[in-house]
Scaffold this active site. Sequence first.
Site, PDB file in Angstrom:
ATOM      1  N   CYS D 115     -36.775 -37.692  23.037  1.00 51.66           N
ATOM      2  CA  CYS D 115     -37.673 -36.981  23.944  1.00 51.66           C
ATOM      3  C   CYS D 115     -39.123 -37.399  23.699  1.00 51.66           C
ATOM      4  CB  CYS D 115     -37.495 -35.470  23.774  1.00 51.66           C
ATOM      5  SG  CYS D 115     -38.293 -34.498  25.077  1.00 51.66           S
ATOM      6  N   CYS D 116     -39.567 -37.385  22.427  1.00 50.47           N
ATOM      7  CA  CYS D 116     -40.926 -37.843  22.113  1.00 50.47           C
ATOM      8  C   CYS D 116     -41.111 -39.296  22.537  1.00 50.47           C
ATOM      9  CB  CYS D 116     -41.206 -37.740  20.619  1.00 50.47           C
ATOM     10  SG  CYS D 116     -41.522 -36.069  20.024  1.00 50.47           S
ATOM     11  N   CYS D 204     -45.663 -29.705  21.967  1.00 51.81           N
ATOM     12  CA  CYS D 204     -44.962 -29.239  23.165  1.00 51.81           C
ATOM     13  C   CYS D 204     -44.471 -27.805  22.970  1.00 51.81           C
ATOM     14  CB  CYS D 204     -43.768 -30.140  23.466  1.00 51.81           C
ATOM     15  SG  CYS D 204     -44.259 -31.714  24.183  1.00 51.81           S
ATOM     16  N   CYS D 207     -41.157 -27.102  21.156  1.00 53.05           N
ATOM     17  CA  CYS D 207     -41.105 -27.691  19.812  1.00 53.05           C
ATOM     18  C   CYS D 207     -42.228 -27.197  18.902  1.00 53.05           C
ATOM     19  CB  CYS D 207     -41.122 -29.208  19.907  1.00 53.05           C
ATOM     20  SG  CYS D 207     -39.644 -29.840  20.737  1.00 53.05           S
ATOM     21  N   CYS D 232     -44.120 -37.355  15.669  1.00 50.27           N
ATOM     22  CA  CYS D 232     -43.601 -37.666  17.003  1.00 50.27           C
ATOM     23  C   CYS D 232     -43.572 -39.159  17.253  1.00 50.27           C
ATOM     24  CB  CYS D 232     -44.426 -36.964  18.071  1.00 50.27           C
ATOM     25  SG  CYS D 232     -46.128 -37.539  18.110  1.00 50.27           S
TER      26      CYS D 232
END
Lengths: 243, 243, 243, 243
Positions: D115-116, D204, D207, D232
């Site tokens: 995702c990162c 985020c 997170c 990240c």
Amino acid sequence: MTTQFDPQALAEHYAKATPQEILSLALEHFDDLWLSFSGADDIVVLDMAWKLNKDIKVFTLDTGRLHPETYQFLQHVREHYGIKLEVLSPDHLALQKYVSEKGLFDFYQSGHGECCGIRKIEPLRRKLSGVEAWITGQRRDQSPGTRSHVPVIEQDQAFGNDANPLIKFNPLANYSSEEVWTYIRMLEVPYNTLHERGFASIGCEPCTRPTLPNQHEREGRWWWEEATQKECGLHAGNLIAKN
Amino acid sequence: MTTQFDPQALAEHYAKATPQEILSLALEHFDDLWLSFSGADDIVVLDMAWKLNKDIKVFTLDTGRLHPETYQFLQHVREHYGIKLEVLSPDHLALQKYVSEKGLFDFYQSGHGECCGIRKIEPLRRKLSGVEAWITGQRRDQSPGTRSHVPVIEQDQAFGNDANPLIKFNPLANYSSEEVWTYIRMLEVPYNTLHERGFASIGCEPCTRPTLPNQHEREGRWWWEEATQKECGLHAGNLIAKN
Amino acid sequence: MTTQFDPQALAEHYAKATPQEILSLALEHFDDLWLSFSGADDIVVLDMAWKLNKDIKVFTLDTGRLHPETYQFLQHVREHYGIKLEVLSPDHLALQKYVSEKGLFDFYQSGHGECCGIRKIEPLRRKLSGVEAWITGQRRDQSPGTRSHVPVIEQDQAFGNDANPLIKFNPLANYSSEEVWTYIRMLEVPYNTLHERGFASIGCEPCTRPTLPNQHEREGRWWWEEATQKECGLHAGNLIAKN
Amino acid sequence: MTTQFDPQALAEHYAKATPQEILSLALEHFDDLWLSFSGADDIVVLDMAWKLNKDIKVFTLDTGRLHPETYQFLQHVREHYGIKLEVLSPDHLALQKYVSEKGLFDFYQSGHGECCGIRKIEPLRRKLSGVEAWITGQRRDQSPGTRSHVPVIEQDQAFGNDANPLIKFNPLANYSSEEVWTYIRMLEVPYNTLHERGFASIGCEPCTRPTLPNQHEREGRWWWEEATQKECGLHAGNLIAKN
């Protein structure tokens, strides 16, 4: 699409039909049929469609500015119904250009048109091009100004055209907000937790707010603009039809 | 109190009167007249009464478990209208005994009766003893189970008696929630900010919750109990009258 | 109380003792011993005392203006440890008079003295009169201005006197906030959920606010007043001792 | 970039320099210099740089999952400093594919890497390709596991290479969280309101979580993963350097 599908005649024929009857018609006639889900109380049309066909195809528009609760609800729906849920994102080059130039809250000054255009309309257009039919959760009672004439079935002139006709089903057109919520509570359908905090209609986070008791749900959307402009363009036909 | 005041006859005569007409009657006939304000949408009756008489006497019951937002609203009302606002507290010896023995959330197990008895009814009884008349914000549409027959004027049999008659005015008895909120919005009356977060009816913090869209406001109060018991006892006459 | 108990000599002797050693001393010497619990991070001293003696007597001051989360935590502690938890309330006549005259937020204008006096000090005085010894969760690092000299054991001159001596134990006097939180996390002690939302020190709702990262916890209390006045009077001896 | 710029030698020379001295060096040597701003307490390095040069070029990564409060803060910073603020978005085709296949919260199961990678690293790489130098708000004390050796100046091996060297300035490397917050409070620098609700480090929304008092800020990030993976990838060099 079967050539003999006549949306206008069927709209008249199904004008008083139940949402399930309209959904059944859609499922019968079209394979390339997509349900558009926003993460709000249109969960009802998703629930109805899924009960008729577990393989119902569903997409949602992730504008990049939804409430955390909406993202959680989208995931919950994905898992609860075991559906794939196609998630569409805005074109990043257009988005970067817009936000870098005009900032992150330009819509409060310039109106929501440009932002909705990039975050919702473009991804929707991309999705619907080549699709034969789609299903929405629109209701007439959602917006006295713009949705009071929504038919149960129509030919979509905003995202389709005569060469590539697109049929649009609005099975909840005749449903009231009260019926939607009776359905949700009676059948214990999952719902967005924002509905427990005063939100009736739900869109993007900066453009949605809770309503007061007995305030019309549309007053919680784009509240700084005129009532007749309170459409993001997903249902542009509603505005076209009025002219 | 003027001896010729006949609540039953006047209730019939004023059955279709406006809230302001009923309030005028109350203000004309009684000096020892108190308005009971809860910090919720009964702000409407306070606003109406204050516009007829800036010296209207108002009290509220601070149960010790109200929402922070309600305390803020009570203060805002005090300052906005320039009224004194008498704040009543529960007897501390009874309260200490109850809470030390049964804990801080006994009502979820044993029902709200004992807690409301100590935190609301005893202070109210203390206040109303010796008072000639009081005004409430009760509406028939607030509770189909218990308030559907609330008259606009009545002799209060719960807190008064034949030796010490107490008249109770319910000027909003015929008002609907929709009318209340139209009044609040049109006249820009201040309101409890909890109403912006899904709360319709507002009582004590642990015994109040927001309602879903189109859910009846009474479902946000003592939701773990039967509908016919959803009265704190302030309006005990409503229950007596039904038997 | 055993006559040979010399708080000053013992304070020196126990100056470097562990909280548990100080608590053991208290439990050995006094039967009429009460632990004062505020619903905040003094849960550590309660946990320690309870592990030494399951019958530890605990009281708390319910000012009537605590956070909903604090009421929930008090109840959770009551159930988790199986203790009775005596809950003390302010005298309702004094409270009614004060709040009716000065409003619900007078402390922001006039300082917190009068409000704390009614809501905290009077109930505490009532409780401690006749008690032989009490235990607090005070720490020196909580307030550089007023608590930097708190001894582990002292004769309480604020709530006791020579005729009725009252011993006060501060077993956490030498503990740092960091040690308190290491204890809570390592031993999985229950804590007030406000601590998850930026609150370090916790008192009444209108008089407590979250602190920023690296801001001293005392800046979250009575922030509109001078640092040297940031005591509610429970530990009035701290102020006396400084003069 | 001037060929004679030797990051390693300068890092040693500036090892004890103030953030402002390091920023001055950066501004002197590079025109194509960009400051990366995350919307958290790295506002301090932005404030320092802007005070040295009002035309400082700033970009931020809009992952599409930031907190509403962070979007508001980004806009506030844009207006407060009168800077343009380039906002970068993830490639929509990669994003759609990832989210449609794995759902909206895949990172809780599979780790935050993918995702990162899509939401942060790819847009950053796109931005930094061709850029000569960038400035970050990294501090050694932010992460004992991964940032304890961050130099004040370095050659970025993660986003640059020998053919296209990229210089990375970390002017706050030696600053402590305490110094950052003293700076913010003393100079009344605007800050993200999440810092008032227990958030120290901010990333985020799904997170990031608030930390308890005295808990290390890094425990509020990707808390379901090992400490050594709590990067990240923006500062991938920190991980490379350790091997």
